[in-house]
Write a protein that holds these residues in place. Structure first.
Motif, short mmCIF file in Angstrom:
data_model
loop_
_atom_site.label_atom_id
_atom_site.label_comp_id
_atom_site.label_asym_id
_atom_site.label_seq_id
_atom_site.Cartn_x
_atom_site.Cartn_y
_atom_site.Cartn_z
N ARG A 171 -2.47 1.71 -4.50
CA ARG A 171 -3.65 1.66 -3.62
C ARG A 171 -3.88 0.21 -3.22
O ARG A 171 -3.73 -0.70 -4.04
N ASP A 172 -4.28 -0.02 -1.99
CA ASP A 172 -4.43 -1.41 -1.53
C ASP A 172 -5.44 -2.19 -2.38
O ASP A 172 -5.26 -3.37 -2.64
N ASP A 173 -6.46 -1.48 -2.89
CA ASP A 173 -7.50 -2.14 -3.69
C ASP A 173 -6.94 -2.75 -4.98
O ASP A 173 -7.53 -3.66 -5.55
N GLY B 234 -1.24 4.55 3.79
CA GLY B 234 -2.42 4.14 4.55
C GLY B 234 -2.02 3.31 5.75
O GLY B 234 -0.86 3.28 6.13
N ARG B 235 -3.00 2.65 6.30
CA ARG B 235 -2.79 1.89 7.53
C ARG B 235 -1.76 0.78 7.43
O ARG B 235 -1.20 0.37 8.43
N LEU B 236 -1.56 0.23 6.22
CA LEU B 236 -0.67 -0.94 6.11
C LEU B 236 0.76 -0.59 5.70
O LEU B 236 1.65 -1.43 5.76
N LEU C 182 -15.68 -1.95 7.58
CA LEU C 182 -14.58 -2.41 8.42
C LEU C 182 -14.65 -1.73 9.78
O LEU C 182 -14.93 -0.54 9.89
N GLY D 18 -2.73 -5.06 10.88
CA GLY D 18 -3.91 -4.64 10.12
C GLY D 18 -5.16 -5.42 10.52
O GLY D 18 -6.04 -5.65 9.70
N HIS D 19 -5.22 -5.80 11.79
CA HIS D 19 -6.39 -6.57 12.24
C HIS D 19 -7.65 -5.71 12.21
O HIS D 19 -7.64 -4.56 12.67
N CYS D 20 -8.70 -6.23 11.66
CA CYS D 20 -10.01 -5.56 11.67
C CYS D 20 -11.06 -6.60 11.30
O CYS D 20 -10.71 -7.76 11.06
N ASN E 242 -9.52 -8.71 3.72
CA ASN E 242 -10.80 -8.13 3.29
C ASN E 242 -10.79 -7.77 1.81
O ASN E 242 -11.73 -8.05 1.08
N ILE E 243 -9.67 -7.17 1.36
CA ILE E 243 -9.54 -6.75 -0.04
C ILE E 243 -9.38 -7.98 -0.94
O ILE E 243 -9.97 -8.08 -2.02
N GLY F 253 -4.86 -6.39 2.96
CA GLY F 253 -5.81 -6.99 3.89
C GLY F 253 -6.55 -8.16 3.26
O GLY F 253 -6.88 -8.13 2.07
N SER G 243 -12.46 -1.63 13.63
CA SER G 243 -11.42 -2.19 14.50
C SER G 243 -11.77 -1.91 15.95
O SER G 243 -12.05 -2.83 16.71
N GLN H 63 0.84 -1.20 0.00
CA GLN H 63 0.00 0.00 0.00
C GLN H 63 0.88 1.26 0.00
O GLN H 63 1.85 1.34 0.76
P1 ATP Z 1 -6.06 3.27 -0.30
O1 ATP Z 1 -5.81 4.69 -0.62
O2 ATP Z 1 -4.79 2.44 -0.39
O3 ATP Z 1 -7.19 2.66 -1.06
P2 ATP Z 1 -7.77 2.89 2.02
O4 ATP Z 1 -8.38 4.15 2.51
O5 ATP Z 1 -8.61 1.92 1.25
O6 ATP Z 1 -6.42 3.25 1.24
P3 ATP Z 1 -6.82 2.21 4.73
O7 ATP Z 1 -7.86 2.95 5.49
O8 ATP Z 1 -5.41 2.68 4.82
O9 ATP Z 1 -7.20 1.99 3.19
O10 ATP Z 1 -6.91 0.68 5.18
C1 ATP Z 1 -6.11 -0.29 4.60
C2 ATP Z 1 -6.43 -1.63 5.21
O11 ATP Z 1 -6.17 -1.59 6.62
C3 ATP Z 1 -7.85 -2.11 5.12
O12 ATP Z 1 -8.18 -2.67 3.86
C4 ATP Z 1 -7.89 -3.15 6.22
O13 ATP Z 1 -7.34 -4.38 5.74
C5 ATP Z 1 -6.95 -2.59 7.27
N1 ATP Z 1 -7.64 -1.98 8.45
C6 ATP Z 1 -7.33 -2.23 9.74
N2 ATP Z 1 -8.14 -1.56 10.57
C7 ATP Z 1 -8.98 -0.85 9.83
C8 ATP Z 1 -10.06 0.05 10.13
N3 ATP Z 1 -10.43 0.35 11.36
N4 ATP Z 1 -10.71 0.60 9.10
C9 ATP Z 1 -10.33 0.34 7.84
N5 ATP Z 1 -9.33 -0.51 7.52
C10 ATP Z 1 -8.67 -1.12 8.48
#
Ligand code: ATP
Ligand code: ZN
Length: 300
Positions: free
Chosen positions: A55-57, A16-18, A171, A103-105, A76-77, A74, A173, A13
């Motif tokens: 982007r993670d998607d 973002g979170r990861l 999602l 990245g637990h959720c 999830n994706i 994740g 957490s 990614q």
């Molecule tokens: P991008 O710009 O890469 O598309 P994004 O906004 O989709 O970013 P993030 O919010 O950074 O993504 O989240 C990335 C991943 O982190 C999620 O797909 C999920 O696997 C994990 N994650 C962990 N906790 C949470 C949470 N509370 N909300 C959303 N995602 C979470």
């Protein structure tokens, strides 16, 4: 074959979170990287491994299309993508290599506070807002429920307040975002964490060897996170009891102690954290001179 094709490409990614966790994990495997000016590419200086920042998607598709050899994102994706693409073909899209323990959720259904939820049937003919349409569709189909799925790419949690949906599937957490929007979680559809996926395409011997080495290091890094090396002295007669108190250990090393017959030194790797309580229990069982050390690297 051009030399760039011999290098391993890993999609992570971009921001973002990861991101930090993914880079940190790879650095712990020994990889040193420099970021390119456009910040979309990290060149591996000491290994033929490069990172693509996206982007993670987009990560599952990049791996499924064999543009990248590995990807970290994740579950999830990955699951959403797998269901979406699975609708078109049943062919294996990528190998799920293993879970990375960050990245637990969870992907959950939530409704406005006070809304009654008595199982999936409650959702019949309701409107549910989500960006995870395939996972939700799959859940509804499995439970023989017919509901309207309303797609939102973001800010799903405000849709009930705006009158756009009765429930949401998003999602979670800590649950604080739901609470701030007057929503309560009613059902979990998927527990998720970051995973590493590999392309199904054959990599060729040298690339596969490198991927195997990298995955072995990753496995080692994950194992040492919680691991501790514990050293103690113990009465020989209490060895069985002491071993049963050591968390997550295989056979410990037992060494003689100079000048005494009935006491020995015990050394063991504990694959779980060692808490004060464990040390106190060991002491009560006769152990002394207890020492707990962090483990830096491990190769099984
Ligand atoms: P991008 O710009 O890469 O598309 P994004 O906004 O989709 O970013 P993030 O919010 O950074 O993504 O989240 C990335 C991943 O982190 C999620 O797909 C999920 O696997 C994990 N994650 C962990 N906790 C949470 C949470 N509370 N909300 C959303 N995602 C979470
Ligand atoms: Zn995303």
């Amino acid at each position: 074959m051009d030399s760039s094709e011999q290098r391993i490409k890993i999609a992570i990614q971009k921001s973002g979170r990861l991101t930090d966790h993914s880079i940190d994990l790879l650095q712990r495997c020994g990889l040193k990287v420099t970021r390119s000016k456009d910040q979309l590419f990290c060149y591996g200086e000491n290994m033929p491994v490069d990172l693509l920042l996206v982007r993670d998607d987009d990560i599952p598709q990049l791996v499924a299309d064999d543009i990248c050899d590995l990807g970290i994102c994740g579950l999830n994706i990955v699951e959403e993508k797998r269901l979406k693409m699975g609708a078109k073909s049943d062919a294996g899209l990528f190998k799920q290599v293993f879970e990375l323990d960050f990245g637990h959720c969870r992907l959950s259904l939530a409704g406005p506070e006070g809304s009654e939820f008595k199982g999936p049937a409650t959702l019949q003919n309701k409107r549910i807002a989500t960006s995870y349409t395939s996972i939700l569709e799959d859940y509804l189909a499995t439970n023989n429920v017919s509901a309207e799925i309303v797609y939102f790419s973001g800010a799903v949690e405000i849709t009930p307040k705006l009158g756009k949906a009765d429930f949401i599937c998003d999602l979670v957490s800590t649950g604080s975002t739901l609470a701030a929007n007057g929503l309560v979680e009613v059902e979990t559809l998927l527990n998720s964490e970051a995973i590493i996926i590999q392309t199904q395409a054959p990599l060729g011997k040298s690339k596969q060897d490198l991927v195997d080495r990298l995955l072995q290091r990753l496995d080692g890094v994950l194992q040492v996170r919680e691991s501790k090396y514990i050293m103690l002295h113990a009465p020989r007669a209490a060895l069985a009891k002491i071993q049963s108190l050591l968390p997550g250990t295989e056979a410990p090393t037992v060494l003689p102690l100079e000048g005494t017959e009935d006491r020995v030194a015990v050394h063991a790797v504990c694959r779980e954290n060692v808490f004060w309580e464990t040390l106190e229990n060991l002491k009560a069982a006769g152990a002394s001179s207890l020492l707990v050390l962090p483990v830096e690297k491990m190769l099984a």
